[in-house]
Design a protein around this motif. Structure first.
Motif, PDB file in Angstrom:
ATOM      1  N   SER A  53       0.833  -1.210   0.000  1.00 37.15           N
ATOM      2  CA  SER A  53       0.000   0.000   0.000  1.00 37.15           C
ATOM      3  C   SER A  53       0.866   1.258   0.000  1.00 37.15           C
ATOM      4  O   SER A  53       0.557   2.237  -0.690  1.00 37.15           O
ATOM      5  CB  SER A  53      -0.939  -0.002   1.210  1.00 37.15           C
ATOM      6  N   VAL A  56       2.187   1.841  -3.440  1.00 34.99           N
ATOM      7  CA  VAL A  56       1.144   2.425  -4.298  1.00 34.99           C
ATOM      8  C   VAL A  56       1.075   3.933  -4.068  1.00 34.99           C
ATOM      9  O   VAL A  56       1.039   4.725  -5.016  1.00 34.99           O
ATOM     10  CB  VAL A  56      -0.224   1.757  -4.006  1.00 34.99           C
ATOM     11  N   VAL A 140       3.447  -1.852  -9.994  1.00 37.82           N
ATOM     12  CA  VAL A 140       2.939  -1.722  -8.626  1.00 37.82           C
ATOM     13  C   VAL A 140       1.410  -1.783  -8.605  1.00 37.82           C
ATOM     14  O   VAL A 140       0.811  -2.503  -7.796  1.00 37.82           O
ATOM     15  CB  VAL A 140       3.442  -0.405  -7.973  1.00 37.82           C
ATOM     16  N   LEU A 141       0.767  -1.046  -9.521  1.00 43.78           N
ATOM     17  CA  LEU A 141      -0.695  -1.007  -9.500  1.00 43.78           C
ATOM     18  C   LEU A 141      -1.311  -2.342  -9.899  1.00 43.78           C
ATOM     19  O   LEU A 141      -2.351  -2.736  -9.370  1.00 43.78           O
ATOM     20  CB  LEU A 141      -1.227   0.100 -10.419  1.00 43.78           C
ATOM     21  N   TRP A 144      -1.186  -4.544  -6.828  1.00 43.10           N
ATOM     22  CA  TRP A 144      -2.159  -4.078  -5.837  1.00 43.10           C
ATOM     23  C   TRP A 144      -3.587  -4.436  -6.262  1.00 43.10           C
ATOM     24  O   TRP A 144      -4.402  -4.882  -5.457  1.00 43.10           O
ATOM     25  CB  TRP A 144      -2.004  -2.568  -5.663  1.00 43.10           C
TER      26      TRP A 144
END
Length: 340
Positions: A53, A56, A140-141, A144
């Motif tokens: 998190s 992100v 990264v996204l 996530w």
């Protein structure tokens, strides 16, 4: 969690939803109550690693600090799929500009080859625009998004149980091609003399929204008419709210609640990252039959449950996007751009 007592919204412990039978029963009961009475809650112990998190949030801040010309290379106006970057003031809520800079991504898929018979909403499916100057944003996204999907699906199954439906009642609406959506949002500080509409009062259109906040306040929830409470940042949590599709599906037993964001003061900024879980675009949301004990508590959705436009997921979603993004509507959906 001692300071959770002073919070204006309920707190749901996700770990208990996956605990033993008694823990699950109590957690599902609490989940149903929170969703019916408030429509918003904090989710703690959700299992999404804090470091992810934080990555992100860091990559989002890095994106927003890129030179303007780099961000404009991926501006949403280039995308019929409503993906990409918007300057503050471009998105519209209740006919007023929202003062938030943002970047939208959806499920990464091929664009559909449309025929004249294809429904208009099919054009929303397609690839994302990724900034070449920041390749780690995609990495990264995407990671996530996968973790958030698992949390959201488990919550959806918890809601099905709270409605005394089969645990997987909503799974087929979600299907193999869910309409997931992530929005990176930066709210710049505003002077006292300027509009403080970070985002205007609205309901979310899909199933569920999970919001990762930073430490800046601003999110407000209308728990009863004209009674706004602050969804103050709670470290390590997501703020979860119900979308219109769940409200419709439960005949208003689950509540999609109006909310807004007030801009931070001039010397501050606020960063949030929203994950929206939607249904498949070709799904039609039924109104699920509830047992009498629950049906008596269902207040009926504030929008018409018999309106097929609202219950057809693709049209529901497209309607909201066209209204929020008039520049994309004019360019790629001219037949609809004057309909609002």
């Amino acid at each position: 969690m001692s300071h959770s007592d002073s919070l204006a919204l309920p707190v749901i412990d996700f770990a208990l939803l996956t605990g033993d039978e008694q823990q699950r029963k109590e957690a599902v009961e609490k989940l149903g109550k929170a969703a019916r009475e408030v429509g918003f809650f904090y989710l703690i112990n959700h299992g999404v690693v804090q470091a992810l998190s934080e990555s992100v949030q860091n990559v989002a801040r890095t994106f927003f600090s890129l030179p303007q010309e780099e961000k404009l290379k991926v501006k949403m106006e280039n995308s019929p799929h409503f993906r990409g970057y918007n300057l503050a003031g471009v998105e519209i809520t209740r006919s007023q500009p929202d003062y938030r800079e943002q970047f939208d991504i959806g499920a990464e898929r091929e664009a559909v080859v449309n025929s004249p018979e294809s429904p208009t909403w099919l054009r929303m499916q397609g690839p994302n625009q990724w900034p070449q100057a920041l390749p780690e944003l995609q990495t990264v996204l995407t990671g996530w998004q996968q973790d958030m999907t698992q949390v959201a699906l488990e919550l959806l199954r918890g809601f099905a149980e709270a409605l005394e439906l089969p645990r997987n009642a909503f799974d087929n609406l979600y299907g193999d091609y869910p309409n997931e959506h992530i929005k990176l949002i930066r709210y710049p500080g505003r002077q006292e003399s300027e509009s403080s509409q970070g985002v205007g009062a609205h309901k979310d259109s899909g199933f569920l929204t999970l919001l990762l906040q930073d430490d800046q306040p601003g999110l407000q929830v209308e728990v009863t008419p004209d009674n706004w409470v602050a969804a103050s940042p709670l470290p390590g949590s997501f703020v979860v709210n119900i979308g219109e599709l769940l409200e419709l599906a439960s005949n208003g037993y689950l509540r999609a609640t109006i909310h807004r964001v007030v801009s931070p003061k001039a010397d501050k900024e606020r960063l949030s990252v929203a994950f929206f879980l939607g249904a498949q675009l070709d799904a039609v949301v039924p109104v699920y039959p509830l047992p009498d004990s629950l049906a008596r508590l269902a207040i009926g959705p504030t929008s018409d449950p018999l309106n097929p436009l609202l219950r057809e997921v693709g049209w529901n979603y497209l309607k909201g996007r066209l209204r929020s993004h008039p520049e994309v509507a004019r360019r790629f959906y001219p037949e609809h751009s004057n309909s609002e």
